[in-house]
Design an enzyme around this catalytic site. Structure first.
Site, PDB file in Angstrom:
ATOM      1  N   PHE A 147       0.859  -1.183   0.000  1.00  0.00           N
ATOM      2  CA  PHE A 147       0.000   0.000   0.000  1.00  0.00           C
ATOM      3  C   PHE A 147       0.897   1.236   0.000  1.00  0.00           C
ATOM      4  O   PHE A 147       2.072   1.176   0.399  1.00  0.00           O
ATOM      5  CB  PHE A 147      -0.895   0.006   1.249  1.00  0.00           C
ATOM      6  CG  PHE A 147      -2.376  -0.064   0.949  1.00  0.00           C
ATOM      7  CD1 PHE A 147      -2.884  -1.031   0.102  1.00  0.00           C
ATOM      8  CD2 PHE A 147      -3.274   0.827   1.531  1.00  0.00           C
ATOM      9  CE1 PHE A 147      -4.250  -1.118  -0.153  1.00  0.00           C
ATOM     10  CE2 PHE A 147      -4.631   0.758   1.283  1.00  0.00           C
ATOM     11  CZ  PHE A 147      -5.130  -0.224   0.437  1.00  0.00           C
ATOM     12  N   GLN A 151      -8.072  14.504   4.345  1.00  0.00           N
ATOM     13  CA  GLN A 151      -7.515  13.714   3.240  1.00  0.00           C
ATOM     14  C   GLN A 151      -8.520  13.541   2.106  1.00  0.00           C
ATOM     15  O   GLN A 151      -9.667  13.121   2.319  1.00  0.00           O
ATOM     16  CB  GLN A 151      -7.103  12.334   3.751  1.00  0.00           C
ATOM     17  CG  GLN A 151      -6.447  11.453   2.702  1.00  0.00           C
ATOM     18  CD  GLN A 151      -5.976  10.148   3.303  1.00  0.00           C
ATOM     19  OE1 GLN A 151      -6.747   9.186   3.401  1.00  0.00           O
ATOM     20  NE2 GLN A 151      -4.724  10.093   3.720  1.00  0.00           N
ATOM     21  N   HIS A 189      -8.972  11.234  -0.864  1.00  0.00           N
ATOM     22  CA  HIS A 189      -8.489   9.973  -1.426  1.00  0.00           C
ATOM     23  C   HIS A 189      -8.287  10.176  -2.921  1.00  0.00           C
ATOM     24  O   HIS A 189      -9.132  10.756  -3.596  1.00  0.00           O
ATOM     25  CB  HIS A 189      -9.506   8.863  -1.175  1.00  0.00           C
ATOM     26  CG  HIS A 189      -8.960   7.479  -1.367  1.00  0.00           C
ATOM     27  ND1 HIS A 189      -8.614   6.982  -2.602  1.00  0.00           N
ATOM     28  CD2 HIS A 189      -8.690   6.488  -0.474  1.00  0.00           C
ATOM     29  CE1 HIS A 189      -8.171   5.739  -2.462  1.00  0.00           C
ATOM     30  NE2 HIS A 189      -8.201   5.414  -1.178  1.00  0.00           N
ATOM     31  N   LEU A 194     -15.770   5.293  -3.419  1.00  0.00           N
ATOM     32  CA  LEU A 194     -14.369   4.931  -3.233  1.00  0.00           C
ATOM     33  C   LEU A 194     -13.920   3.827  -4.186  1.00  0.00           C
ATOM     34  O   LEU A 194     -14.625   2.842  -4.409  1.00  0.00           O
ATOM     35  CB  LEU A 194     -14.138   4.475  -1.795  1.00  0.00           C
ATOM     36  CG  LEU A 194     -12.683   4.253  -1.379  1.00  0.00           C
ATOM     37  CD1 LEU A 194     -11.917   5.562  -1.408  1.00  0.00           C
ATOM     38  CD2 LEU A 194     -12.624   3.629   0.015  1.00  0.00           C
ATOM     39  N   GLU A 235      -7.477   1.661  -2.631  1.00  0.00           N
ATOM     40  CA  GLU A 235      -6.046   1.725  -2.910  1.00  0.00           C
ATOM     41  C   GLU A 235      -5.485   0.345  -3.216  1.00  0.00           C
ATOM     42  O   GLU A 235      -4.405   0.205  -3.787  1.00  0.00           O
ATOM     43  CB  GLU A 235      -5.316   2.346  -1.714  1.00  0.00           C
ATOM     44  CG  GLU A 235      -3.876   2.722  -1.981  1.00  0.00           C
ATOM     45  CD  GLU A 235      -3.287   3.560  -0.860  1.00  0.00           C
ATOM     46  OE1 GLU A 235      -2.071   3.464  -0.647  1.00  0.00           O
ATOM     47  OE2 GLU A 235      -4.039   4.315  -0.210  1.00  0.00           O
ATOM     48  N   ARG A 276      -1.097   9.130  -0.208  1.00  0.00           N
ATOM     49  CA  ARG A 276      -2.376   9.558  -0.766  1.00  0.00           C
ATOM     50  C   ARG A 276      -2.436  11.045  -1.083  1.00  0.00           C
ATOM     51  O   ARG A 276      -3.001  11.454  -2.096  1.00  0.00           O
ATOM     52  CB  ARG A 276      -3.513   9.191   0.203  1.00  0.00           C
ATOM     53  CG  ARG A 276      -3.789   7.715   0.248  1.00  0.00           C
ATOM     54  CD  ARG A 276      -4.894   7.384   1.231  1.00  0.00           C
ATOM     55  NE  ARG A 276      -5.235   5.971   1.139  1.00  0.00           N
ATOM     56  CZ  ARG A 276      -6.176   5.403   1.875  1.00  0.00           C
ATOM     57  NH1 ARG A 276      -6.850   6.119   2.760  1.00  0.00           N
ATOM     58  NH2 ARG A 276      -6.445   4.112   1.740  1.00  0.00           N
ATOM     59  N   HIS A 299     -12.425  12.190   1.825  1.00  0.00           N
ATOM     60  CA  HIS A 299     -12.376  10.836   2.369  1.00  0.00           C
ATOM     61  C   HIS A 299     -12.193  10.743   3.879  1.00  0.00           C
ATOM     62  O   HIS A 299     -12.952  10.049   4.550  1.00  0.00           O
ATOM     63  CB  HIS A 299     -11.247  10.077   1.672  1.00  0.00           C
ATOM     64  CG  HIS A 299     -11.128   8.636   2.053  1.00  0.00           C
ATOM     65  ND1 HIS A 299     -12.164   7.746   1.886  1.00  0.00           N
ATOM     66  CD2 HIS A 299     -10.087   7.912   2.573  1.00  0.00           C
ATOM     67  CE1 HIS A 299     -11.781   6.540   2.289  1.00  0.00           C
ATOM     68  NE2 HIS A 299     -10.533   6.620   2.735  1.00  0.00           N
ATOM     69  N   ARG A 331      -2.736  10.456   6.579  1.00  0.00           N
ATOM     70  CA  ARG A 331      -2.851   9.051   6.986  1.00  0.00           C
ATOM     71  C   ARG A 331      -2.394   8.129   5.864  1.00  0.00           C
ATOM     72  O   ARG A 331      -2.768   8.309   4.710  1.00  0.00           O
ATOM     73  CB  ARG A 331      -4.303   8.721   7.340  1.00  0.00           C
ATOM     74  CG  ARG A 331      -4.515   7.246   7.674  1.00  0.00           C
ATOM     75  CD  ARG A 331      -5.941   6.969   8.097  1.00  0.00           C
ATOM     76  NE  ARG A 331      -6.894   7.116   7.022  1.00  0.00           N
ATOM     77  CZ  ARG A 331      -7.171   6.197   6.097  1.00  0.00           C
ATOM     78  NH1 ARG A 331      -6.497   5.057   6.087  1.00  0.00           N
ATOM     79  NH2 ARG A 331      -8.100   6.416   5.183  1.00  0.00           N
TER      80      ARG A 331
END
Length: 606
Positions: free
Chosen positions: A121, A234, A236, A250, A253, A314, A379, A414
């Site tokens: 990730f 954030q 996304h 969404l 990821e 991100r 997000h 994050r």
């Protein structure tokens, strides 16, 4: 005043997602009588949208991984604005929480020898995300829900909490209402855990569902607690952009973690242009190295090749996509292309079953045969209630927070996968601390009748007005304001204009009008949610104005580089007699033994 339904508990947990369920399970295990409040239905929590996996240094695929590397990745991802102790506890305890979830019945994907499988990730040095295809959050909720129900929790579904009460400065309970009947209900409690999630409905294009209206942050703020880091929101990088009815939904990821490639309308793999210079060495230098990394990943083998540029953090990927679109290299519907169709179709369907069905059913796109169109979507809130790192205790005695409602772990940005391990680690700690605190409260706590009466009267006023605006029009105006002035990129004049617009919206929301009865009235529910959305939107905007630098998810076009002086402070939001006050607060100093971890030669990522 009508006689109110009343319930009494040692610990009241507001929010029934991963953090709330884990807190309730732990508080109950400690012997506390626990009440669990759901704004919607049990099991319908936003945790299910966290699809890609749970970040934990299990070291099943990459034996080099350890808590120290996870700690370093989290701190670097958060631009060192994280509370070091929260990042340490999180990295150290996440593996045990994942194994605990497995013991409670979670069915993870497996390696050939039967261990929990892990995937790569963005921002993580090693393959670290334990997962269940691309349905990890759903499996977590299912497991925690089963554990909680069998443990005998008292669950109150379709109930919204609108006020916390204090007695002598300590939490004494809460006031809510049933969403179906509109009738009010009082909860007496010695301790309250806030686990209400984020604030995503302040934006029009969002991955968040209707529940995410900043309830926990606003309840804490109005009860006298402090909020921090509210400027760090954030976006996304990958949400659906077409068709319009699903815009913002969404796209995990996990697509990029499994090898998804981002391209613009010219077919360029553009992420290499946007890698930060100080971290460029962590990523593949060219297509060949990225291909070798992927081949090793598919085969489950170690490699010296570095991870692809799509696995940047991100905040960086979202800004890159935004810039590509802004400069005219976007897809037909205002995004970019995310392509995983070059991999075998059966592998894509097995690894990303939800994404395959989501695009096939909602966009008529077969992701095994062609690319997806994706773009940034609102997000996750890194900021929230300021808490003590070991217990989740807020600055009001008896009040605790965990998950997205709390702040400190993630700093300025994050990393993907850290949210689910955050829920488990700090949900457990907040539940245990709340139960311990409740045992220490031996004197009866009082909920003032006059405050209950005033709050219920305020809630009913929109029905009594003969003039006023629709709550739906006001939500649209708020979302337009935040999207226009407080988006991915920010400048001072826009933030000031946004703050001025929010002040006007406060006056308009104070005169909001609803019609009909209290039963099943979503307009009335929204009228109350708007109050919370205004509080968190103002806190976000005021904090963004004060942070005159670019750091993590907060990008200022007028202050494009980090300011070292601002790297040692959190923006802290408090309520006082004059209204909202935001000012810098010193960041806790990291101890030397943890600082030394950043001085060692970094391991090479796979």
């Amino acid at each position: 005043m009508e006689a109110l339904e009343t319930h009494e508990h040692d610990v009241l947990v507001i929010g029934a997602g991963g953090a709330g369920l884990r807190a309730a399970i732990e508080a109950s295990a400690q012997g506390a009588k626990v009440g669990l409040i759901c704004k919607s239905l049990l099991g319908k929590a936003h945790t299910v949208m966290a699809e890609g996996g749970i970040a934990a240094a299990l070291a099943h695929l990459d034996p080099q991984d350890d808590w120290e590397t996870h700690f370093r990745d989290t701190m670097k991802g958060g631009s060192f604005l994280n509370h070091w102790r929260m990042a340490q506890v999180h990295a150290q305890e996440a593996p045990d929480r994942v194994r605990e979830l497995e013991q409670w019945g979670a069915v993870f994907d497996r390696t050939p020898d039967g261990r929990i499988l892990q995937r790569a990730f963005g921002g993580h040095t090693w393959k670290r995300l334990a997962h269940v295809g691309d349905r990890t959050g759903l499996e977590m909720i299912r497991t925690l829900q089963d554990k909680g129900v069998h443990q005998g929790l008292d669950v109150y579904m379709e109930c919204t909490i609108i006020r916390l009460f204090t007695d002598g400065g300590r939490i004494s309970g809460a006031l809510g209402y049933w969403r179906d009947s509109g009738r009010f209900v009082v909860f007496k409690a010695k301790a309250v855990v806030l686990a209400t999630g984020g604030i995503g409905k302040a934006y029009k294009v969002t991955s968040n569902s209707w529940e995410y209206t900043g309830d926990g942050q606003s309840l804490a703020y109005e009860a006298g607690a402090e909020l921090i880091d509210m400027e760090f929101f954030q976006f996304h990088p990958t949400g659906m952009v077409w068709p319009p009815g699903v815009q913002g939904l969404l796209v995990t990821e996990g697509v990029r973690g499994e090898g998804g490639i981002l391209r613009n309308s010219k077919g360029e793999r553009f992420m290499w242009r946007y890698l930060p210079e100080n971290r460029r060495h962590e990523y593949a230098a060219d297509e060949d190295e990225a291909r070798r990394w992927l081949e090793a990943s598919v085969a489950g083998k170690q490699t010296e090749a570095r991870r692809p540029p799509e696995l940047s953090t991100r905040d960086n990927v979202a800004r890159a996509i935004y810039t590509e679109v802004k400069e005219g290299r976007g897809s037909p519907h205002g995004g970019v292309f995310l392509d995983i169709s070059y991999l075998p179709a059966e592998r894509v369907k097995r690894k990303l079953p939800s994404m395959y069905m989501q695009f096939l059913e909602l966009a008529d796109v077969d992701i095994t045969k062609g690319p997806m169109e994706v773009g940034p979507t609102a997000h996750y809130m890194m900021g929230g209630v300021r808490v003590e790192p070991d217990t989740g205790a807020a600055t009001v005695p008896g009040l605790y927070a965990a998950g997205e409602a709390a702040a400190g772990l993630h700093g300025a940005n994050r990393l993907g996968g850290n949210s689910l391990s955050d829920l488990l680690v700090f949900g457990r700690r907040a539940g245990a601390a709340a139960a311990s605190y409740a045992k220490s409260v031996t004197t009866p706590l009082r909920i003032p009748d006059d405050e209950v009466a005033a709050e219920t009267r305020s809630m009913l006023e929109p029905f009594e007005r003969t003039e006023g605006e629709s709550p739906y029009d006001l939500l649209e105006a708020l979302q337009k304001c935040m999207g226009t002035y407080v988006g991915i990129f920010r400048v001072e004049k826009d933030l000031e204009a946004g703050l001025a617009e929010l002040e006007k919206l406060k006056a308009r929301v104070a005169r909001v009008r609803v019609t009909g009865s209290r039963e099943y009235n979503p307009g009335w529910h929204l009228a109350r949610d708007l109050r919370n959305l205004l509080i968190v939107s103002e806190a976000l905007t005021r904090s963004a104005l004060l942070r005159r630098e670019s750091r993590g998810a907060h990008a200022r076009l007028d202050f494009t580089v980090p300011d070292p002086a601002l790297g040692s402070v959190n923006m802290c939001t408090r309520r006082d007699a004059g209204g909202m006050r935001v000012e810098p607060a010193p960041l806790p100093v990291m101890p030397p033994e943890l600082k030394a971890l950043f001085e060692a030669a970094p391991a090479k990522a796979t």
